[in-house]
Enzyme design. Structure first.
Site, PDB file in Angstrom:
ATOM      1  N   HIS A   1      24.040 -19.953  63.604  1.00 29.30           N
ATOM      2  CA  HIS A   1      24.757 -19.571  64.819  1.00 29.30           C
ATOM      3  C   HIS A   1      23.811 -19.638  66.021  1.00 29.30           C
ATOM      4  CE1 HIS A   1      28.556 -17.976  63.127  1.00 29.30           C
ATOM      5  NE2 HIS A   1      27.810 -17.710  62.064  1.00 29.30           N
TER       6      HIS A   1
ATOM      7  N   GLU B   1      24.568 -19.177  69.050  1.00 24.38           N
ATOM      8  CA  GLU B   1      24.941 -18.114  69.993  1.00 24.38           C
ATOM      9  C   GLU B   1      24.382 -16.754  69.585  1.00 24.38           C
ATOM     10  OE1 GLU B   1      28.251 -17.828  66.917  1.00 24.38           O
ATOM     11  OE2 GLU B   1      26.814 -19.314  67.667  1.00 24.38           O
TER      12      GLU B   1
ATOM     13  N   CYS C   1      28.620 -23.254  62.091  1.00 22.86           N
ATOM     14  CA  CYS C   1      28.865 -22.491  60.868  1.00 22.86           C
ATOM     15  C   CYS C   1      30.001 -23.139  60.071  1.00 22.86           C
ATOM     16  CB  CYS C   1      29.130 -21.024  61.175  1.00 22.86           C
ATOM     17  SG  CYS C   1      28.972 -19.964  59.698  1.00 22.86           S
TER      18      CYS C   1
END
Length: 216
Positions: free
Chosen positions: A197, A199, A83
């Protein structure tokens, strides 16, 4: 064989626990720290980032994170930016008319997206190039984005003097509705980065992180 180690760089940029947990699930040993020497010694360095470009660069410089990234890359040691952690790898960021110098690992400017709706938030597909290690086995998968700024032009030309980086693109919306194109990911030797992202991207994001860990 010794367990690989990854440092998630802590420089005051948001909640980093989700990144730590996601990387831990790949089977490596993970430490959240802003310590320069630990970041230098780890097998992999993950540079997260949320919020304003200028604030992230200020926090990064406060712990010498920009120098840490440069030192690792000079030695061919893997770094993954996520990001705003990807955005700060470029030469400059412009937000609200304020221009901030980045780490300058790649030429290019982070600027506000030209899209009907900003921020660009939610799940989106990407256009990964052939031969991508990051997206191996992930053709057609969707990833989670949340950002108002991005790199809309890729300006690094190698003129065949060295292996060109692999650049993955995405759009803020359907092409037929004038969706703005932006860089979604870059693979450049030991330096990888994603605008989305991983994650927060479910199984696809977990697979991409495993692909990165496999290079350590």
């Amino acid at each position: 064989m010794a367990t690989k180690t990854v440092v998630v760089l802590d420089y005051g940029s948001g909640n980093l626990r989700s990144a730590v947990r996601a990387v831990e699930r790949t089977g490596v040993q993970v430490e959240l720290t802003g310590d320069f020497e630990k970041g230098l010694a780890a097998d992999g360095l993950l540079v997260p980032g949320v919020g304003a470009y200028a604030a992230c660069m200020a926090g990064l410089k406060e712990i010498k994170g920009d120098r840490l990234i440069g030192r690792r890359l000079a030695g061919g040691r893997p770094v993954l930016g996520i990001c705003v952690g990807m955005q700060v790898l470029f030469a400059q960021g412009i937000e609200h008319g304020v221009q901030t110098d980045g780490c300058d690992e790649w030429p290019g400017v982070v600027e506000r997206l030209h899209a009907p709706v900003v921020p660009h938030m939610g799940w989106n597909t990407v256009e990964a190039p052939e031969g991508s290690q990051a997206f191996a086995g992930l053709e057609g998968e969707r990833f989670y984005f949340v950002h108002s700024y991005g790199v809309r032009e890729w300006t690094l030309e190698t003129n065949d003097r060295t292996k060109a980086p692999l650049v993955t693109w995405a759009r803020t919306g359907p092409t037929e509705h004038g969706g703005d194109r932006f860089v979604a990911a870059v693979e450049n030797g030991p330096l990888w980065a994603t605008q989305f992202h991983p994650e927060k991207s479910g199984d696809a994001g977990a697979a991409l992180l495993r692909n990165w860990v496999a290079t350590l």
